[in-house]
Design an enzyme around this catalytic site. Structure first.
Site, PDB file in Angstrom:
ATOM      1  N   HIS A 281       0.520  -0.798  -0.172  1.00  0.00           N
ATOM      2  CA  HIS A 281       0.241  -0.063   0.497  1.00  0.00           C
ATOM      3  C   HIS A 281       0.831   1.671   0.082  1.00  0.00           C
ATOM      4  CE1 HIS A 281       0.144   0.334   4.111  1.00  0.00           C
ATOM      5  NE2 HIS A 281       0.408   1.197   4.619  1.00  0.00           N
ATOM      6  N   ASP A 282       1.805   1.251   0.730  1.00  0.00           N
ATOM      7  CA  ASP A 282       2.311   2.040   0.735  1.00  0.00           C
ATOM      8  C   ASP A 282       3.933   2.263  -0.448  1.00  0.00           C
ATOM      9  OD1 ASP A 282       1.489   3.751   2.734  1.00  0.00           O
ATOM     10  OD2 ASP A 282       2.621   2.742   4.098  1.00  0.00           O
TER      11      ASP A 282
ATOM     12  N   GLU B 242       3.411   5.446  -3.151  1.00  0.00           N
ATOM     13  CA  GLU B 242       4.328   6.920  -2.837  1.00  0.00           C
ATOM     14  C   GLU B 242       5.212   6.821  -2.312  1.00  0.00           C
ATOM     15  OE1 GLU B 242       1.511   7.066   0.733  1.00  0.00           O
ATOM     16  OE2 GLU B 242       2.599   9.296   0.809  1.00  0.00           O
ATOM     17  N   ASP B 243       6.055   5.724  -2.141  1.00  0.00           N
ATOM     18  CA  ASP B 243       7.221   5.449  -1.194  1.00  0.00           C
ATOM     19  C   ASP B 243       8.251   5.481  -2.410  1.00  0.00           C
ATOM     20  OD1 ASP B 243       6.165   6.969   0.767  1.00  0.00           O
ATOM     21  OD2 ASP B 243       6.387   4.988   2.023  1.00  0.00           O
TER      22      ASP B 243
HETATM   23 MN    MN Z   1       0.495   3.319   5.578  1.00  0.00          MN
END
Ligand code: MN
Length: 751
Positions: free
Chosen positions: A93-94, A97-98
């Site tokens: 999930h991250d 984004e990261d």
């Molecule tokens: Mn998170």
């Protein structure tokens, strides 16, 4: 989530690696029972991708970042009951984004479903710029994904839960921000999805960070009273256990304390100490029984329980025949124990219990066993979809409406033909009308509830049978917004008001154009803008509307021309620099002494306006709210907008209080409801004008339905003066209800 990149000094990296593997294995163990074909391989691939993506990252606590996606996946499978796709999405999930990885990469590696979910999760993360509409916009986006895949929201809740569990290492400011956002949006959302356990934990964690002392005190007292409670529970359930065994039921009985948050709520609401909260715990009887005999069995158990203990008839709740909209099913009763204490008993089956704890996902699991009818949860999701599709309001307005729809319980009512309608708790006859049809709502005059005539703001009760009365000339009014609890009705009323505002503005514009022609002023946008500024309205539309409604007389436009029209300053408004000029300004404006409002930490006297949504008068409890365009606005602490303003924009709130009381007049509004009789109006007005010598600004009365409904605007000195008046009016024969209304706007604009 904030992360720290570091090379991790003083950390035993070998031990850490082992711990990561341990946590990963724990996740697999939990998922194992439902894994198919390639599932284990895909989960492993997701884990490795996530490991690689977050390899140098650490959380604020210093722990390796991978602990977080692992924990979110664990919550998804263990506490929500989700499957492989969700585990994979939670692990990843991250990542987008990261790192440099894209949604396309995810789609290629893990397929379109996972990619859609991660995309939804990525869109709603990012920086929450607090106190701006950004936060609301993010939430709106999250809800939009609901129509694609509800798992986005479920994983988001798992993510939020883990972040709340690990909030300790965050700076204080971030703790407060995350905690209040959780209580404002995520806990109600979890509730609405039927995730009872997660909702309670989110609420408890919120309390731990926002009301630390209360939280600790309650925790301690629950612990101290534990032995006595267990002893009581044991003796309470003993006869029930024996009877159930004799009748050969398979069952389990649990007795556990309610959540810290709900105990705290009770203490606060009823203003009582811990010792006086009588329903600290509930007894839960869970039956293991085949689906077709569920209902009969639960009622048989009810009969057994009430053989031993006398039930309170007002507290019987049958959510088996009519489940709650979030899917909750259970039979609740409150009975009197031998020691004179009320005890809540919940009777349900294992299936119902799993739905109650895990909500949506469990519901899914059992769906095949149920009749094919559309469940109320699915109905709810389709309602949310409708709302999202037709909604064109601002994000903040939207979140507000949505929240009010998330909350608590429903009320069950019937049409004249016996059709069941489920409306939010607190819904009125007007909500019901809009639920039937927009046109029925728009022309609603009143209703017949169980054959009796009631006004449109009658609050519906369970079991009411409602027939709506309409009239062609009736149309939505501004104050209707205060009478409705459903977002559907609110949206429809707002739409209608906007439409009528546009019509009035159109009329106004024609008047302005005629006047400008007379005065030989060009009807350019530039000149409109100067007029807007001169008359100090927020938009040009407001200016035209005010002209259309006669609030700005056409003759005043002439005054505008006489003032220096190229150097326009708004009329009336002058900035106040210090206390002295402020006093002078007020003396000038009112021609007499004025109550003074003190604002801010040092209680300075600065420029302010009274909010139109609640019209404070001296004596009211108030606070100041810094607006973007209009300086400080003063609201009553009881203003209907107060919870939203205080929780969502806390940093824009300033303290305010009244400094002194002089004789001066403030406009207040009263609503009077009564049964219509000859002479009632004259009795009411006599009290207002002769007995108490109050000046009325306007009075409007509607007696169409055989019910007297009056709206009166009058000038009073302060709250005491107003209370005295309300008391007197309540004593008039035929008057049923007198209440102060918050907003004067709608009423003053109606003809
Ligand atoms: Mn998170």
């Amino acid at each position: 989530m904030s992360v720290v990149k570091s090379s991790a000094n003083n950390v035993d990296l070998e031990e850490e690696k082992k711990e990561i593997v341990r946590r990963y294995r724990k996740l697999l163990r939990r998922a194992k029972p439902f894994l198919k074909d390639n599932d284990a391989k895909i989960i492993k691939k997701a884990f490795n991708t996530s490991m690689d993506a977050h390899k140098d990252m650490r959380r604020k606590s210093g722990e390796p970042y991978i602990y977080h996606p692992l924990a979110v996946a664990q919550i998804a499978v263990e506490e929500i009951g989700l499957g492989t796709t969700s585990i994979v999405s939670a692990l990843l999930h991250d990542v987008v984004e990261d790192t440099d990885a894209t949604i396309e990469d995810m789609e290629r590696e893990f397929g379109p479903k996972v990619a859609t979910i991660i995309d939804g999760l990525t869109k709603i993360s990012g920086v929450f710029e607090y106190g701006t509409s950004q936060q609301a916009e993010n939430f709106r986006k999250m809800l939009l994904t609901l129509s694609e895949d509800v798992r986005v929201i479920l994983i988001k809740l798992a993510d939020r839960l883990h972040n709340m569990r690990t909030l300790e290492s965050m700076p204080r400011e971030k703790q407060l921000r995350t905690a209040s956002e959780t209580i404002y949006l995520y806990a109600p959302l979890a509730h609405r999805l039927g995730l009872y356990a997660i909702k309670s934990e989110l609420e408890d964690l919120n309390l731990r960070y926002t009301e630390k002392d209360s939280y600790e005190a309650i925790t301690k007292q629950i612990d101290v009273t534990k032995d006595a409670r267990n002893k009581f529970i044991k003796s309470f359930i003993k006869p029930i256990q024996t009877a159930l065994k004799n009748q050969e039921y398979q069952f389990e009985i649990k007795g556990r304390p309610k959540s810290i948050h709900s105990i705290w709520n009770k203490m606060k609401k009823q203003n009582i100490p811990f010792e006086e909260v009588y329903d600290l715990f509930a007894i839960r009887i869970i039956l293991d029984i085949e689906p077709e005999n569920e209902k009969t069995a639960c009622w048989q158990v009810y009969s057994i329980v009430t053989d031993f203990y006398k039930p309170n008839p007002d507290r019987l709740r049958d959510w088996i025949s009519t489940p709650k909209a979030n899917g909750y099913e259970s039979l609740h009763t409150t009975v009197m124990s031998k020691s004179g204490q009320w005890v809540e008993v919940q009777i349900r089956t294992e299936r119902m219990d799993e739905i109650a704890e895990k909500g949506y996902a469990a519901h899914w699991k059992y769906k095949d066993n149920l009749k094919s009818q559309q469940s109320s949860l699915e109905q709810w999701i389709s309602k949310v979809r409708d709302m999202l599709e037709q909604n064109n309001v601002s994000a903040i307005e939207f979140v507000d409406d949505f929240r009010s729809n998330l909350f608590t319980d429903e009320v069950f009512v019937f049409t004249p033909k016996g059709e069941l309608k489920i409306l939010p708790y607190g819904a009125t006859a007007l909500d019901f009308a809009f639920d039937i049809h927009t046109e029925v709502g728009a022309h609603c005059l009143g209703a017949k509830v169980n054959q009796k005539l009631v006004p449109i703001n009658y609050t519906l009760k369970n079991g009411d049978q409602v027939e709506i009365l309409t009239a062609p000339k009736q149309k939505p009014k501004e104050d209707w917004l205060r009478f409705v609890a459903s977002s559907k009705a609110r949206t429809k009323i707002k739409d209608a008001l906007k439409e009528s505002k546009r019509t009035a503005a159109k009329d106004g514009k024609e008047i302005v154009l005629r006047k400008l022609k007379q005065l030989k002023i060009e009807p350019t946008n530039d000149n409109f803008e100067k007029l807007r500024l001169y008359f100090n309205t927020e938009t040009q539309l407001d200016f035209f509307y005010n002209v259309g409604k006669g609030i700005i007389a056409p003759s005043e436009i002439k005054k505008y021309k006489e003032s220096k029209s190229d150097k326009v300053t708004p009329r009336q408004i002058k900035k106040v620099k210090d206390a002295d000029t402020f006093k002078q300004e007020l003396t000038k404006a009112k021609g007499k002494k004025q109550d003074i409002l003190l604002i801010g930490e040092d209680m300075d006297i600065i420029d302010y306006k009274f909010a139109k949504c609640c019209n404070p008068i001296p004596g009211d409890d108030v606070f100041g709210f810094v607006t973007v365009t209009e300086g400080i606005k003063i609201h009553r602490t009881s203003c209907p907008n107060a919870p939203e303003l205080l929780s969502n924009h806390g940093q824009r709130v300033v303290k305010a209080k009244w400094a002194s009381k002089h004789q001066s007049s403030f406009l207040a509004g009263l609503g009077i409801i009564g049964t219509d009789r000859v002479g009632l109006i004259s009795d009411v007005t006599k009290i207002i004008s002769s007995e108490l010598k109050v000046n009325m600004r306007s009075i409007s009365i509607d007696t169409d339905t055989g019910i007297f409904e009056g709206n009166i605007q009058l000038y009073v000195n302060d709250t005491r003066h107003l209370d005295l008046l309300i008391d007197k009016l309540k004593k008039v024969k035929g008057v049923v209800k007198v209440n102060r209304f918050d907003s004067l706007e709608g009423n003053s604009l109606e003809e």
